[in-house]
Design a protein around this motif. Structure first.
Motif, PDB file in Angstrom:
ATOM      1  N   UNK A 150       0.834  -1.193   0.000  1.00 24.22           N
ATOM      2  CA  UNK A 150       0.000   0.000   0.000  1.00 24.22           C
ATOM      3  C   UNK A 150       0.871   1.246   0.000  1.00 24.22           C
ATOM      4  N   UNK A 151       0.410   2.264  -0.723  1.00 19.17           N
ATOM      5  CA  UNK A 151       1.166   3.515  -0.848  1.00 19.17           C
ATOM      6  C   UNK A 151       0.259   4.574  -1.440  1.00 19.17           C
ATOM      7  N   UNK A 152       0.678   5.831  -1.360  1.00 23.25           N
ATOM      8  CA  UNK A 152      -0.001   6.881  -2.089  1.00 23.25           C
ATOM      9  C   UNK A 152       0.262   6.726  -3.577  1.00 23.25           C
ATOM     10  N   UNK A 153      -0.675   7.148  -4.402  1.00 23.02           N
ATOM     11  CA  UNK A 153      -0.532   6.945  -5.847  1.00 23.02           C
ATOM     12  C   UNK A 153       0.750   7.566  -6.388  1.00 23.02           C
ATOM     13  N   UNK A 154       1.165   8.691  -5.814  1.00 26.35           N
ATOM     14  CA  UNK A 154       2.385   9.354  -6.289  1.00 26.35           C
ATOM     15  C   UNK A 154       3.633   8.513  -6.054  1.00 26.35           C
ATOM     16  N   UNK A 184      -7.027   1.353   9.306  1.00 22.82           N
ATOM     17  CA  UNK A 184      -7.228   0.732   8.001  1.00 22.82           C
ATOM     18  C   UNK A 184      -6.248  -0.403   7.767  1.00 22.82           C
ATOM     19  N   UNK A 185      -4.991  -0.187   8.121  1.00 25.42           N
ATOM     20  CA  UNK A 185      -3.974  -1.226   7.943  1.00 25.42           C
ATOM     21  C   UNK A 185      -4.285  -2.438   8.801  1.00 25.42           C
ATOM     22  N   UNK A 186      -4.675  -2.199  10.045  1.00 29.14           N
ATOM     23  CA  UNK A 186      -5.006  -3.299  10.955  1.00 29.14           C
ATOM     24  C   UNK A 186      -6.215  -4.075  10.429  1.00 29.14           C
ATOM     25  N   UNK A 187      -7.246  -3.342  10.030  1.00 23.90           N
ATOM     26  CA  UNK A 187      -8.483  -4.001   9.590  1.00 23.90           C
ATOM     27  C   UNK A 187      -8.273  -4.843   8.339  1.00 23.90           C
TER      28      UNK A 187
END
Length: 315
Positions: free
Chosen positions: A173-177, A223-226
């Motif tokens: 996961x990362x920001x689109x940039x 969000x990461x945990x879920x």
């Protein structure tokens, strides 16, 4: 006289002082290093942000450096073998790395990978050993798929490279940039934010991946945990380095250098990381360099988030 940054009171880096001090002559089992670059890490500021067990003020700042040996104690070898004045070395888990020169235990010193600049080498081991410990904690093996949160951060980039060396697929996961950075190191990027779980599953389907074997959290967000809990059934195969309270609540792993077993593993991983860097299998992207006198500014830039690479202080 040498100079180093010292925290004389609890609080932010704005309260630290750059002071002159006399460097101790190395005794047996010690070496003195003239610092060419000091790595900058969030832990540097967190260490003295508030009173904590085992830390007494005043305390010098900085955990990792790269430089040149200026003196060697009698009957002394470093982790990677013989050492002499003039050798380029790195040192990790030291006290007072934000300095022009310091004397450290030889057991914390290794040869500097020749292919890295001092700024890069000074940032190799904290992020690198943390990443290695995360992969080890969840038992990731060749052919498996892991979910990595914050894949474009310093720890995340090292995870991507080490996973690629071991034949482990990473969905990051990362920001689109920052997608190109994730792809550069072999990961499959997914944008974090609302709908993350659905996007991860779409990415899995597109890559022919039927399941996620383990999850590594370097983000610490709910969000990461879920999403980790939703995708990985075995909670012993989920690890975080930033959300210990969530780990305790939900029964998954938290990795910390303060844990003796984790610290022992990280020490063992150092030589492998040096060798990988020498072989060109691990690189250390550096976003910015600051003069040593601007340490508070460097920490402020880091605290803003998403620096785009590591930061080094240059004496």
């Amino acid at each position: 006289m040498a100079e180093h940054w010292v925290a004389r009171e609890w609080g932010s880096p704005n309260g630290w002082r750059l002071e002159e001090y006399e460097v101790a002559r190395p005794d047996a089992g010690e070496v003195t290093i003239r610092v060419h670059a000091a790595g900058v890490n969030p832990a540097d500021a967190k260490h003295v942000a508030a009173p904590r067990s085992g830390v007494e003020l005043p305390t010098p700042i900085g955990y990792e450096v790269s430089g040149v040996v200026t003196a060697v104690g009698p009957r002394t070898e470093i982790v990677t073998g013989r050492v002499a004045v003039g050798d380029e070395v790195i040192a990790f888990r030291v006290r007072g790395g934000y300095a022009t020169e310091l004397t450290v235990p030889a057991q914390k010193v290794l040869r500097k990978p020749a292919g890295l600049t001092h700024a890069e080498a000074a940032n190799l081991l904290l992020a690198g050993t943390t990443a290695s410990a995360m992969l080890h904690a969840v038992g990731a093996t060749r052919g498996e798929t892991v979910l990595l949160h914050a894949a474009s951060g310093a720890v995340g980039v090292s995870v991507l490279q080490q996973a690629a060396m071991q034949g482990i697929r990473v969905i990051g996961t990362a920001g689109r940039a920052r997608f190109d950075e994730v792809r550069r190191f072999g990961g499959l990027p997914v944008e974090y934010g609302d709908g993350l779980l659905s996007r991860i599953r779409e990415t899995m389907a597109g890559a022919g991946v039927t399941g996620v074997d383990a999850a590594l959290d370097a983000a610490g967000t709910p969000e990461a945990v879920e999403t980790s809990l939703a995708l990985v059934n075995d909670r012993r195969r989920i690890v975080t380095i930033v959300a210990p309270a969530a780990a305790a609540e939900h029964g998954f792993l938290a990795s910390s250098g303060a844990d003796p077993e984790t610290a022992r593993y990280r020490d063992e991983a150092r030589i492998h990381l040096v060798e990988a860097a020498e072989a060109g299998d691990i690189v250390v992207p550096v976003a910015r360099e600051y003069p040593l006198a601007e340490a508070p500014q460097a920490l402020a830039f880091l605290a803003d988030g998403h620096p785009g690479g590591k930061i080094a202080l240059i004496p």
